[in-house]
Design an enzyme around this catalytic site. Sequence first.
Site, short mmCIF file in Angstrom:
data_model
loop_
_atom_site.label_atom_id
_atom_site.label_comp_id
_atom_site.label_asym_id
_atom_site.label_seq_id
_atom_site.Cartn_x
_atom_site.Cartn_y
_atom_site.Cartn_z
N HIS A 44 0.84 -1.21 0.00
CA HIS A 44 0.00 0.00 0.00
C HIS A 44 0.88 1.26 0.00
O HIS A 44 0.58 2.24 -0.69
CB HIS A 44 -0.91 0.04 1.24
CG HIS A 44 -1.87 -1.11 1.35
ND1 HIS A 44 -1.78 -2.07 2.33
CD2 HIS A 44 -2.96 -1.43 0.60
CE1 HIS A 44 -2.78 -2.93 2.19
NE2 HIS A 44 -3.50 -2.57 1.15
N GLN A 68 -18.15 -6.24 -1.81
CA GLN A 68 -17.26 -7.10 -2.60
C GLN A 68 -16.93 -8.42 -1.91
O GLN A 68 -16.13 -9.19 -2.42
CB GLN A 68 -15.98 -6.34 -2.98
CG GLN A 68 -15.04 -6.06 -1.84
CD GLN A 68 -13.94 -5.11 -2.25
OE1 GLN A 68 -14.17 -3.93 -2.54
NE2 GLN A 68 -12.71 -5.61 -2.31
N GLY A 154 -2.67 -1.53 -7.39
CA GLY A 154 -1.54 -2.47 -7.41
C GLY A 154 -1.77 -3.59 -8.41
O GLY A 154 -2.90 -4.07 -8.56
N LYS A 156 -0.85 -6.44 -7.99
CA LYS A 156 -1.15 -7.62 -7.19
C LYS A 156 -2.56 -8.13 -7.51
O LYS A 156 -2.80 -9.32 -7.61
CB LYS A 156 -1.04 -7.25 -5.70
CG LYS A 156 -1.65 -8.20 -4.73
CD LYS A 156 -0.70 -9.32 -4.45
CE LYS A 156 -1.22 -10.32 -3.45
NZ LYS A 156 -2.50 -10.07 -2.86
N ARG A 194 -3.82 -10.38 4.06
CA ARG A 194 -4.26 -11.71 4.53
C ARG A 194 -3.09 -12.60 4.95
O ARG A 194 -3.32 -13.66 5.53
CB ARG A 194 -5.09 -12.40 3.45
CG ARG A 194 -6.44 -11.71 3.22
CD ARG A 194 -7.30 -12.44 2.20
NE ARG A 194 -8.68 -11.96 2.20
CZ ARG A 194 -9.18 -11.12 1.29
NH1 ARG A 194 -8.43 -10.65 0.32
NH2 ARG A 194 -10.46 -10.74 1.36
P1 AMP Z 1 -6.50 -3.87 -0.59
O1 AMP Z 1 -6.32 -3.07 0.66
O2 AMP Z 1 -6.06 -5.29 -0.46
O3 AMP Z 1 -7.85 -3.69 -1.24
O4 AMP Z 1 -5.46 -3.25 -1.62
C1 AMP Z 1 -5.47 -1.88 -1.93
C2 AMP Z 1 -4.55 -1.63 -3.08
O5 AMP Z 1 -3.22 -2.05 -2.75
C3 AMP Z 1 -4.95 -2.42 -4.34
O6 AMP Z 1 -4.78 -1.59 -5.48
C4 AMP Z 1 -3.98 -3.57 -4.33
O7 AMP Z 1 -3.73 -4.11 -5.60
C5 AMP Z 1 -2.74 -2.90 -3.76
N1 AMP Z 1 -1.82 -3.91 -3.21
C6 AMP Z 1 -2.12 -4.88 -2.32
N2 AMP Z 1 -1.04 -5.65 -2.10
C7 AMP Z 1 -0.03 -5.15 -2.87
C8 AMP Z 1 1.35 -5.51 -3.09
N3 AMP Z 1 1.90 -6.55 -2.48
N4 AMP Z 1 2.06 -4.76 -3.96
C9 AMP Z 1 1.49 -3.71 -4.59
N5 AMP Z 1 0.23 -3.31 -4.43
C10 AMP Z 1 -0.53 -4.03 -3.58
#
Ligand code: AMP
Length: 292
Positions: A44, A68, A154, A156, A194
Amino acid sequence: MQSTATDMIVVNTIAAVREAVAKFRASGSTIGFVPTMGALHAGHISLVKWSRREADVTVMSIFVNPLQFGPNEDLSRYPRPVENDEAMAREAGVDILFRPEVKEMYPSEREITVTAAAVAELWEGSSRPGHFDGVLTVVAKLFNIVQPDVAIFGRKDLQQAVLVQAMVHDLDMPLKVIVAPIVRERDGLALSSRNRYLSETDRKAALSLNRALKEVRRAFARGERNTTALENAGLAVLEHETPVKTDYFAVVNGSTLMRERMATEKSAAIVAVHLGSTRLIDNRFLGGDDED
Ligand code: AMP
């Protein structure tokens, strides 16, 4: 004008975030936006760095979006380390942290939902029905609330990034979307909120995702182009790891997420597995320098 890290504004209403953004806009600042579900980690934070390079002011949202999550998913146990997140956001240089409650984002029954087409039915969508409609609906709302010049996602979550880009294109949303590289642990595990659920044994087994993706890259580098053969090279690595239950492992066009008979430099290997009660995803492009 880049503001200093110490004066982060924390808001939880739509009206307040709009007002805060408007003040910056009035002084001519451009706005970068990083949507998250919190439980922040270095992945993040890398998105915040991208935003700070691209825009004068960075808005981050932290919202665990119930829309979601499927009925049997981990909505209630999704980590919410509120104070730590706030400290990390401040430290990273976020200017405005928007942390709405569910009732602020969804005060009543919704009449309108964003629905994604074909590609949302594949991969993550086939395991998590309705997931991407939930993602796109909240992202559309957040874009309308924050009205950023640029938003950072990301890689990811490759399928999510592809769908957000498609939504922005198809609905003529006036912003630029940047897809930033995956941040990994030293041993190759992609950072994820996670990961904290993984037992020590599962944490070790989780390394097989990255190993399998790299194996596909190696096979591609040796000249293999047949999609099925490439997939089998990766699956062989995953099947070696007993606790890993593969949800999907596929080689797809990196822009459309469609499976094609022959792979190219622009193809990506994508994977999702279950490890105990935790579901993990990862991906790597087959060409280029995706060798972090
Ligand atoms: P989330 O909080 O899991 O919904 O992720 C929020 C944002 O962070 C999304 O755009 C994800 O793709 C990005 N993200 C999560 N993990 C990673 C990572 N390891 N590297 C880069 N971006 C990430």
